[in-house]
Scaffold this active site. Structure first.
Site, PDB file in Angstrom:
ATOM      1  N   LYS A   1      -9.331  -0.132   7.799  1.00  0.00           N
ATOM      2  CA  LYS A   1     -10.957   1.046   7.222  1.00  0.00           C
ATOM      3  C   LYS A   1     -11.924   0.409   7.137  1.00  0.00           C
ATOM      4  CE  LYS A   1     -10.585  -0.335   2.487  1.00  0.00           C
ATOM      5  NZ  LYS A   1     -11.906  -1.241   1.863  1.00  0.00           N
TER       6      LYS A   1
ATOM      7  N   ASP B   1      -5.632   1.772  -2.397  1.00  0.00           N
ATOM      8  CA  ASP B   1      -5.913   1.659  -1.017  1.00  0.00           C
ATOM      9  C   ASP B   1      -5.264   2.663  -0.168  1.00  0.00           C
ATOM     10  OD1 ASP B   1      -8.340   0.964  -1.773  1.00  0.00           O
ATOM     11  OD2 ASP B   1      -8.791  -0.443  -0.364  1.00  0.00           O
TER      12      ASP B   1
HETATM   13  O1  C5P Z   1      -4.408  -1.596  -6.212  1.00  0.00           O
HETATM   14  P1  C5P Z   1      -4.947  -3.011  -5.402  1.00  0.00           P
HETATM   15  O2  C5P Z   1      -3.696  -3.858  -5.866  1.00  0.00           O
HETATM   16  O3  C5P Z   1      -5.163  -3.238  -3.876  1.00  0.00           O
HETATM   17  O4  C5P Z   1      -5.950  -4.087  -6.392  1.00  0.00           O
HETATM   18  C1  C5P Z   1      -6.039  -5.161  -6.383  1.00  0.00           C
HETATM   19  C2  C5P Z   1      -7.059  -5.805  -7.599  1.00  0.00           C
HETATM   20  O5  C5P Z   1      -8.254  -5.213  -7.779  1.00  0.00           O
HETATM   21  C3  C5P Z   1      -6.122  -5.043  -8.919  1.00  0.00           C
HETATM   22  O6  C5P Z   1      -5.354  -6.120  -9.772  1.00  0.00           O
HETATM   23  C4  C5P Z   1      -7.084  -5.050  -9.791  1.00  0.00           C
HETATM   24  O7  C5P Z   1      -8.092  -6.670 -10.539  1.00  0.00           O
HETATM   25  C5  C5P Z   1      -9.062  -4.919  -8.934  1.00  0.00           C
HETATM   26  N1  C5P Z   1      -8.879  -3.627  -8.478  1.00  0.00           N
HETATM   27  C6  C5P Z   1      -9.909  -2.822  -9.975  1.00  0.00           C
HETATM   28  N2  C5P Z   1      -9.907  -1.040  -9.223  1.00  0.00           N
HETATM   29  C7  C5P Z   1     -10.047  -0.486  -8.247  1.00  0.00           C
HETATM   30  C8  C5P Z   1      -8.765  -1.351  -7.104  1.00  0.00           C
HETATM   31  C9  C5P Z   1      -8.805  -2.734  -7.222  1.00  0.00           C
HETATM   32  O8  C5P Z   1     -10.507  -3.771 -10.914  1.00  0.00           O
HETATM   33  N3  C5P Z   1      -9.889   0.607  -8.106  1.00  0.00           N
END
Ligand code: C5P
Length: 318
Positions: free
Chosen positions: A15, A139
């Protein structure tokens, strides 16, 4: 239950973010977003083999090897919550650059959530898949349906948007990636400087211009990560300027980077622009939701029941 092996070869599309606003830090530590996701034709390849059985065994092979692979976590979650039993073998061939903001790991996880239930005859509704996807990563839910979508909350709350006109993306992939968590941490101190209200208004205005046409409203897209990322990596700002100078309709960091995406009206224009960029480039088509879901039905066809329900339904479920 018969013990014949069932196989599928599927792709996990990347994406780009056509716009991305980070409004502030939430009580749960994540950041509140407004974004527009768009699937593109750049993709990883997954080969899934399933053999029915009482015991559950999950084996994942990946080229290159990836620590804490989301593919394995998705399969384990299906075993814990979706009723998956039997032998699962998955081979992942990475083509989407890692730590580039292109959602490769998230898309791989969503591909497992779409394909394995079909091979294993599990009857799972979209709501159940969304719940599991959101647990795997912010995502991941987007990739369950693909196309163009509005992402709210931490990005896990997704709503369909109309497709734009046919277009191609020139993806510029700098040699060095960026960790998403590190990019958010670096962004945090800058967040108070822009009022979230103002940012939401600009985002709405841009989104309306996408639907009504730029002739009616002129707005440029924005990615709030650019300010911090470009400060630390000025070479990325130069690449963005190069994309615009080469005729890109827009050029934006994807997610938290490090990849940049320039949008062009034809494949030829994107390829031409790519020749002058002194970094790895990939040309990819923007993929509509109808095309995304059509591809998925094709990849899983031998295992599907009749009907057009989404997510695709297994012919093995009772
Ligand atoms: O949700 P995901 O595991 O992909 O996110 C990875 C990291 O990115 C999270 O641990 C967080 O630190 C950060 N993140 C965030 N806010 C979001 C998405 C991700 O702070 N909306």
């Amino acid at each position: 239950m018969s013990s014949e092996e069932r196989r599928a070869r599927v792709r996990a599309l990347a994406k780009i973010n056509l716009d991305l606003r980070v409004l502030g830090r939430r009580a749960d530590g994540y950041h509140e977003l407004r974004t527009v996701f768009q699937t593109i034709s750049l993709a990883d390849a997954l080969e899934l083999c399933y053999r029915p059985g009482r015991r559950c065994r999950i084996e994942v092979e990946s080229e290159p090897v990836i620590a804490d692979n989301l593919v394995e976590r998705a399969a384990v979650l299906l075993a814990r919550r979706g009723g998956l039993r039997g032998e699962v073998r998955i081979r992942l061939e990475k083509r989407i650059p890692i730590a580039a903001g292109l959602g490769g790991g998230s898309s791989d996880a969503a591909a497992v959530l779409l394909a394995l239930p079909v091979l294993a005859g599990l009857r799972l509704e979209l709501a159940q898949l969304i719940e599991m996807a959101a647990e795997l990563g912010s995502d991941v839910p987007f990739f369950l349906c693909g196309g163009r979508a509005l992402g709210l909350g931490r990005g896990q709350e997704v709503y369909p948007l109309p497709d734009g006109p046919a277009a191609w993306a020139l993806i510029v992939v700098p040699a060095e990636g960026i960790s998403t968590a590190a990019a958010y941490a670096e962004l945090a101190p800058a967040l108070t400087r822009v009022s979230p209200g103002r940012s939401i208004i600009e985002f709405q205005s841009w989104l309306w211009s996408q639907t009504l046409g730029p002739a009616q409203i002129s707005e440029t897209p924005s990615n709030d990560f650019e300010a911090v990322v470009f400060r630390r990596r000025p070479a990325l700002l130069r690449l963005k300027r190069q994309l615009l100078a080469a005729g890109a309709q827009s050029a934006l960091l994807s997610g938290s980077g490090s990849a940049l995406a320039g949008i062009f009206p034809t494949r030829r224009r994107a390829e031409q622009a790519g020749r002058g960029i002194g970094a790895r480039v990939e040309v990819a088509a923007l993929v509509s939701r109808a095309r995304y879901q059509g591809w998925w039905r094709r990849w899983l066809r031998p295992h599907l029941s009749a009907g057009r329900r989404w997510p695709p339904q297994s012919r093995y479920s009772r």
